[in-house]
Design an enzyme around this catalytic site. Structure first.
Site, PDB file in Angstrom:
ATOM      1  CE1 TYR A 149     -38.792   5.653 -42.359  1.00 51.22           C
ATOM      2  CE2 TYR A 149     -41.349   5.784 -42.700  1.00 51.22           C
ATOM      3  CZ  TYR A 149     -40.075   5.391 -42.728  1.00 51.22           C
ATOM      4  OH  TYR A 149     -40.142   3.623 -43.487  1.00 51.22           O
ATOM      5  CE  LYS A 153     -37.858   6.592 -45.666  1.00 50.81           C
ATOM      6  NZ  LYS A 153     -36.892   5.670 -45.672  1.00 50.81           N
TER       7      LYS A 153
END
Length: 253
Positions: A149, A153
């Site tokens: 994750y 980003k």
């Protein structure tokens, strides 16, 4: 009337953002995989100037159909694109199911990229258009138990930086907002180990207001909240060993 297209609009930050801009009199296009929720939102009366349709950002054809649907309601105008759809699975890298890793890459990276590229013609033909990418404070430094994750980003941040330059000649401004943990279903899906020093206390409405600020601002990225802004500054000043120590301290890892 100004127009906004937002993915992941059925709940959380997406819904808060849609409500915020609708309350300001914008025409809002709500797109999400949860079509039933979108229909309920349109029927609620909270969106007097809006359209909605199913959109799966993992499918290019679905994205293109959503943008065509939106364009048919706005005469081809797209003032602000909010690239919001995203998913999160936390845990140790080796224990997270491969399909969950794949889904984060598919939605957070490929999906966001496909939406940006497919929306480019509408953004280009709208004077002063803006694309806001939902990034994260986890793009400041890779976080344990959020490895993929967090990495996704970093990609969002890098794409934002590149397109901020590349799309400027087309009169398209590209920016990103970087919230910490937000009080949404995604924010509460974290492993308990991450919650020893990190707290889920930022409200979706705050992020929606920050997106509005980003639209009218000039910066390329906005770290949200005092702690995230301080972390971003300190991270640039510390040596590598200090950066690692700080992340271990923040995550209790």
């Amino acid at each position: 009337m100004k127009t906004l297209f937002i993915t992941g609009a059925a709940q959380g930050i997406g819904l808060a953002t849609a409500r915020h801009f609708a309350a300001r009199g914008w025409f809002v296009g709500l797109y999400d995989i949860n079509h039933e929720k979108l229909e309920a939102l349109l029927a609620s009366g909270d969106f007097p100037n809006a359209c909605a349709q199913h959109c799966d950002v993992s499918q290019r054809s679905s994205i293109e159909a959503a943008l065509e649907h939106f364009s048919s309601h706005t005469n081809g105008r797209l003032d602000v694109l909010v690239n919001n759809a995203g998913v999160l699975t936390s845990g140790t890298f080796e224990e997270i199911a491969p399909q969950d890793h794949d889904r984060m890459i598919e939605i957070n990276i490929r999906g966001l990229t496909s939406v940006a590229q497919a929306a480019f013609p509408l953004l280009k033909q709208t004077p002063g258009a803006t694309m806001v990418n939902l990034c994260s404070a986890s793009s400041i430094h890779g976080l344990p138990l959020l490895a993929v994750y967090s990495a996704s980003k970093f990609y969002v941040n890098g794409l934002t930086e590149a397109l901020h330059i590349e799309w400027a000649p087309h009169d398209i401004r590209v920016t990103a907002v970087k919230p910490p943990l937000v009080n949404t279903a995604m924010g509460h899906a974290l492993r308990p180990e991450l919650m020893t020093r990190l707290s889920v206390d930022m409200q979706p409405q705050y992020v929606a207001e920050a997106i509005d600020m980003a639209v009218s601002g000039k910066r390329m990225g906005y770290a949200l909240g005092t702690s995230a802004r301080l972390w971003a500054v300190v991270d640039k000043l510390l040596p590598e060993s200090g950066r690692r120590w700080l992340v271990r301290h923040l995550t209790g890892h």
